[in-house]
Design a protein around this motif. Structure first.
Motif, PDB file in Angstrom:
ATOM      1  N   PRO A   1      10.538  -8.317  -6.174  1.00  0.00           N
ATOM      2  CA  PRO A   1       9.645  -7.434  -6.936  1.00  0.00           C
ATOM      3  C   PRO A   1       8.561  -6.847  -6.025  1.00  0.00           C
ATOM      4  CG  PRO A   1       9.912  -9.556  -8.045  1.00  0.00           C
ATOM      5  CD  PRO A   1      10.522  -9.695  -6.687  1.00  0.00           C
ATOM      6  N   ILE A   2       8.287  -5.559  -6.236  1.00  0.00           N
ATOM      7  CA  ILE A   2       7.284  -4.848  -5.434  1.00  0.00           C
ATOM      8  C   ILE A   2       6.243  -4.253  -6.375  1.00  0.00           C
ATOM      9  CG2 ILE A   2       6.857  -2.924  -3.850  1.00  0.00           C
ATOM     10  CD1 ILE A   2       9.800  -3.278  -2.904  1.00  0.00           C
ATOM     11  N   ILE A   3       4.977  -4.486  -6.029  1.00  0.00           N
ATOM     12  CA  ILE A   3       3.854  -3.861  -6.734  1.00  0.00           C
ATOM     13  C   ILE A   3       3.146  -2.957  -5.735  1.00  0.00           C
ATOM     14  CG2 ILE A   3       1.649  -4.234  -7.900  1.00  0.00           C
ATOM     15  CD1 ILE A   3       2.703  -6.996  -8.744  1.00  0.00           C
ATOM     16  N   LEU A   4       2.985  -1.701  -6.104  1.00  0.00           N
ATOM     17  CA  LEU A   4       2.279  -0.758  -5.235  1.00  0.00           C
ATOM     18  C   LEU A   4       0.780  -0.856  -5.462  1.00  0.00           C
ATOM     19  CD1 LEU A   4       4.520   2.423  -5.595  1.00  0.00           C
ATOM     20  CD2 LEU A   4       4.477   0.782  -3.712  1.00  0.00           C
ATOM     21  N   LEU A   5       0.033  -0.750  -4.368  1.00  0.00           N
ATOM     22  CA  LEU A   5      -1.427  -0.653  -4.405  1.00  0.00           C
ATOM     23  C   LEU A   5      -1.787   0.766  -3.994  1.00  0.00           C
ATOM     24  CD1 LEU A   5      -2.402  -3.932  -2.518  1.00  0.00           C
ATOM     25  CD2 LEU A   5      -2.668  -3.486  -4.958  1.00  0.00           C
ATOM     26  N   THR A   6      -2.506   1.482  -4.848  1.00  0.00           N
ATOM     27  CA  THR A   6      -2.795   2.874  -4.525  1.00  0.00           C
ATOM     28  C   THR A   6      -4.095   3.372  -5.132  1.00  0.00           C
ATOM     29  OG1 THR A   6      -1.909   5.127  -4.581  1.00  0.00           O
ATOM     30  CG2 THR A   6      -1.464   3.743  -6.495  1.00  0.00           C
ATOM     31  N   ALA A   7      -4.704   4.301  -4.426  1.00  0.00           N
ATOM     32  CA  ALA A   7      -5.859   5.016  -4.961  1.00  0.00           C
ATOM     33  C   ALA A   7      -5.392   6.274  -5.690  1.00  0.00           C
ATOM     34  CB  ALA A   7      -6.822   5.389  -3.836  1.00  0.00           C
ATOM     35  N   LYS A   8      -4.109   6.622  -5.537  1.00  0.00           N
ATOM     36  CA  LYS A   8      -3.557   7.813  -6.190  1.00  0.00           C
ATOM     37  C   LYS A   8      -3.142   7.447  -7.605  1.00  0.00           C
ATOM     38  CE  LYS A   8      -1.553  10.846  -3.345  1.00  0.00           C
ATOM     39  NZ  LYS A   8      -0.397  11.539  -2.832  1.00  0.00           N
ATOM     40  N   VAL A   9      -3.770   8.072  -8.571  1.00  0.00           N
ATOM     41  CA  VAL A   9      -3.467   7.744  -9.957  1.00  0.00           C
ATOM     42  C   VAL A   9      -3.085   8.972 -10.773  1.00  0.00           C
ATOM     43  CG1 VAL A   9      -4.814   5.624 -10.026  1.00  0.00           C
ATOM     44  CG2 VAL A   9      -5.938   7.787 -10.524  1.00  0.00           C
ATOM     45  N   GLN A  10      -2.693  10.041 -10.116  1.00  0.00           N
ATOM     46  CA  GLN A  10      -2.245  11.243 -10.824  1.00  0.00           C
ATOM     47  C   GLN A  10      -0.946  10.945 -11.566  1.00  0.00           C
ATOM     48  OE1 GLN A  10      -4.066  14.017 -10.811  1.00  0.00           O
ATOM     49  NE2 GLN A  10      -5.542  13.220  -9.355  1.00  0.00           N
TER      50      GLN A  10
ATOM     51  N   ASN B   1      -4.340  -0.226  -9.104  1.00  0.00           N
ATOM     52  CA  ASN B   1      -5.273   0.729  -8.518  1.00  0.00           C
ATOM     53  C   ASN B   1      -6.139   0.112  -7.435  1.00  0.00           C
ATOM     54  OD1 ASN B   1      -4.398   2.719 -10.300  1.00  0.00           O
ATOM     55  ND2 ASN B   1      -5.961   2.228 -11.800  1.00  0.00           N
ATOM     56  N   LYS B   2      -6.426   0.920  -6.430  1.00  0.00           N
ATOM     57  CA  LYS B   2      -7.426   0.604  -5.417  1.00  0.00           C
ATOM     58  C   LYS B   2      -8.613   1.501  -5.709  1.00  0.00           C
ATOM     59  CE  LYS B   2      -5.651  -0.127  -0.974  1.00  0.00           C
ATOM     60  NZ  LYS B   2      -4.943   0.458   0.180  1.00  0.00           N
ATOM     61  N   PRO B   3      -9.805   1.038  -5.548  1.00  0.00           N
ATOM     62  CA  PRO B   3     -10.138  -0.325  -5.154  1.00  0.00           C
ATOM     63  C   PRO B   3      -9.854  -1.287  -6.306  1.00  0.00           C
ATOM     64  CG  PRO B   3     -12.143   0.877  -5.645  1.00  0.00           C
ATOM     65  CD  PRO B   3     -11.004   1.854  -5.762  1.00  0.00           C
ATOM     66  N   PHE B   4      -9.515  -2.516  -5.952  1.00  0.00           N
ATOM     67  CA  PHE B   4      -9.234  -3.546  -6.944  1.00  0.00           C
ATOM     68  C   PHE B   4     -10.402  -4.529  -6.965  1.00  0.00           C
ATOM     69  CE2 PHE B   4      -7.165  -4.556  -2.922  1.00  0.00           C
ATOM     70  CZ  PHE B   4      -7.760  -5.763  -2.599  1.00  0.00           C
ATOM     71  N   ASP B   5     -10.488  -5.264  -8.056  1.00  0.00           N
ATOM     72  CA  ASP B   5     -11.502  -6.309  -8.186  1.00  0.00           C
ATOM     73  C   ASP B   5     -10.902  -7.601  -7.626  1.00  0.00           C
ATOM     74  OD1 ASP B   5     -13.228  -8.336  -8.934  1.00  0.00           O
ATOM     75  OD2 ASP B   5     -13.354  -7.710 -11.043  1.00  0.00           O
TER      76      ASP B   5
ATOM     77  N   ASP C   1       0.848  -1.195   0.000  1.00  0.00           N
ATOM     78  CA  ASP C   1       0.000   0.000   0.000  1.00  0.00           C
ATOM     79  C   ASP C   1       0.884   1.245   0.000  1.00  0.00           C
ATOM     80  OD1 ASP C   1      -2.222   1.666   0.235  1.00  0.00           O
ATOM     81  OD2 ASP C   1      -2.339   1.440   2.407  1.00  0.00           O
ATOM     82  N   VAL C   2       0.456   2.280  -0.693  1.00  0.00           N
ATOM     83  CA  VAL C   2       1.213   3.534  -0.749  1.00  0.00           C
ATOM     84  C   VAL C   2       0.956   4.389   0.486  1.00  0.00           C
ATOM     85  CG1 VAL C   2       1.456   5.728  -1.983  1.00  0.00           C
ATOM     86  CG2 VAL C   2       1.388   3.573  -3.248  1.00  0.00           C
ATOM     87  N   MET C   3      -0.317   4.562   0.840  1.00  0.00           N
ATOM     88  CA  MET C   3      -0.679   5.470   1.925  1.00  0.00           C
ATOM     89  C   MET C   3      -0.834   4.708   3.239  1.00  0.00           C
ATOM     90  SD  MET C   3      -0.925   8.461   0.455  1.00  0.00           S
ATOM     91  CE  MET C   3      -1.883   9.440   1.567  1.00  0.00           C
ATOM     92  N   MET C   4       0.189   4.813   4.102  1.00  0.00           N
ATOM     93  CA  MET C   4       0.145   4.187   5.424  1.00  0.00           C
ATOM     94  C   MET C   4       0.728   5.170   6.422  1.00  0.00           C
ATOM     95  SD  MET C   4       1.340   0.226   4.744  1.00  0.00           S
ATOM     96  CE  MET C   4       2.947   0.644   4.068  1.00  0.00           C
ATOM     97  N   PRO C   5       0.266   5.115   7.677  1.00  0.00           N
ATOM     98  CA  PRO C   5       0.822   6.002   8.696  1.00  0.00           C
ATOM     99  C   PRO C   5       2.252   5.591   9.050  1.00  0.00           C
ATOM    100  CG  PRO C   5      -0.764   4.506   9.678  1.00  0.00           C
ATOM    101  CD  PRO C   5      -0.798   4.267   8.194  1.00  0.00           C
ATOM    102  N   GLU C   6       2.985   6.489   9.636  1.00  0.00           N
ATOM    103  CA  GLU C   6       4.359   6.293  10.092  1.00  0.00           C
ATOM    104  C   GLU C   6       5.318   6.046   8.938  1.00  0.00           C
ATOM    105  OE1 GLU C   6       4.595   3.600  13.463  1.00  0.00           O
ATOM    106  OE2 GLU C   6       2.580   4.269  14.031  1.00  0.00           O
ATOM    107  N   MET C   7       5.306   4.869   8.343  1.00  0.00           N
ATOM    108  CA  MET C   7       6.196   4.546   7.229  1.00  0.00           C
ATOM    109  C   MET C   7       5.339   4.234   6.013  1.00  0.00           C
ATOM    110  SD  MET C   7       9.086   1.580   7.146  1.00  0.00           S
ATOM    111  CE  MET C   7      10.676   2.169   6.650  1.00  0.00           C
ATOM    112  N   ASP C   8       5.295   5.168   5.052  1.00  0.00           N
ATOM    113  CA  ASP C   8       4.444   4.957   3.882  1.00  0.00           C
ATOM    114  C   ASP C   8       5.098   3.998   2.886  1.00  0.00           C
ATOM    115  OD1 ASP C   8       6.347   6.456   2.515  1.00  0.00           O
ATOM    116  OD2 ASP C   8       5.036   8.178   2.167  1.00  0.00           O
ATOM    117  N   GLY C   9       4.383   3.716   1.822  1.00  0.00           N
ATOM    118  CA  GLY C   9       4.869   2.777   0.817  1.00  0.00           C
ATOM    119  C   GLY C   9       6.210   3.163   0.210  1.00  0.00           C
ATOM    120  N   PRO C  10       6.375   4.415  -0.279  1.00  0.00           N
ATOM    121  CA  PRO C  10       7.668   4.800  -0.852  1.00  0.00           C
ATOM    122  C   PRO C  10       8.836   4.668   0.141  1.00  0.00           C
ATOM    123  CG  PRO C  10       5.978   6.294  -1.620  1.00  0.00           C
ATOM    124  CD  PRO C  10       5.330   5.411  -0.583  1.00  0.00           C
ATOM    125  N   ASP C  11       8.625   5.037   1.397  1.00  0.00           N
ATOM    126  CA  ASP C  11       9.688   4.861   2.394  1.00  0.00           C
ATOM    127  C   ASP C  11       9.991   3.377   2.601  1.00  0.00           C
ATOM    128  OD1 ASP C  11       9.987   7.573   2.801  1.00  0.00           O
ATOM    129  OD2 ASP C  11       8.707   7.628   4.593  1.00  0.00           O
TER     130      ASP C  11
END
Length: 123
Positions: free
Chosen positions: A79-88, A105-109, A54-64
């Protein structure tokens, strides 16, 4: 073919849905972590074939978390796949700069999540 995945997300319900989805639709072994720090510990311990993060997490986010995993020789090649609602577009470029395998993308099917992961990883 069975694969071992580490799923890192701070939201209990998303972890549960994703874990069940990957286990039931693909038969994969899925381990879950509720924070970046826990994810790093489990990645070192389990050496999964891939990490869904997940990208958006408290304390230590996905990128960190990605940067910490890449800095450790024990986990640098997972290998790492990010899950995110941010699609900008700016976010996508920032994620690409992290050297991740892909972004889902989140939400995912839940019915197609395993297929999406397999496609990103070439499984």
């Amino acid at each position: 073919m069975s694969h071992t995945i580490l799923l890192v997300d701070d939201e209990d319900d998303i972890r549960e849905v994703a874990q069940l989805s990957l286990e039931m639709t693909a038969g994969w072994e899925v381990h879950a972590a509720g924070s970046g720090a826990e994810g790093i510990r489990k990645a070192r311990e389990l050496r999964p074939e891939a990490i869904l993060l997940d990208v958006m997490m408290p304390e230590m986010d996905g990128p960190d978390t990605v940067r910490a995993l890449r800095a450790d020789p024990e986990t640098a090649d997972i290998p790492i796949i990010l899950l995110t609602a941010k699609v900008q577009q700016a976010d996508r470029r920032r994620f690409d700069d992290l050297g991740v395998s892909g972004v889902l993308n989140k939400p995912f099917d839940p019915m197609t999540l395993a297929d999406q992961v397999a496609a990103v990883l070439g499984w």
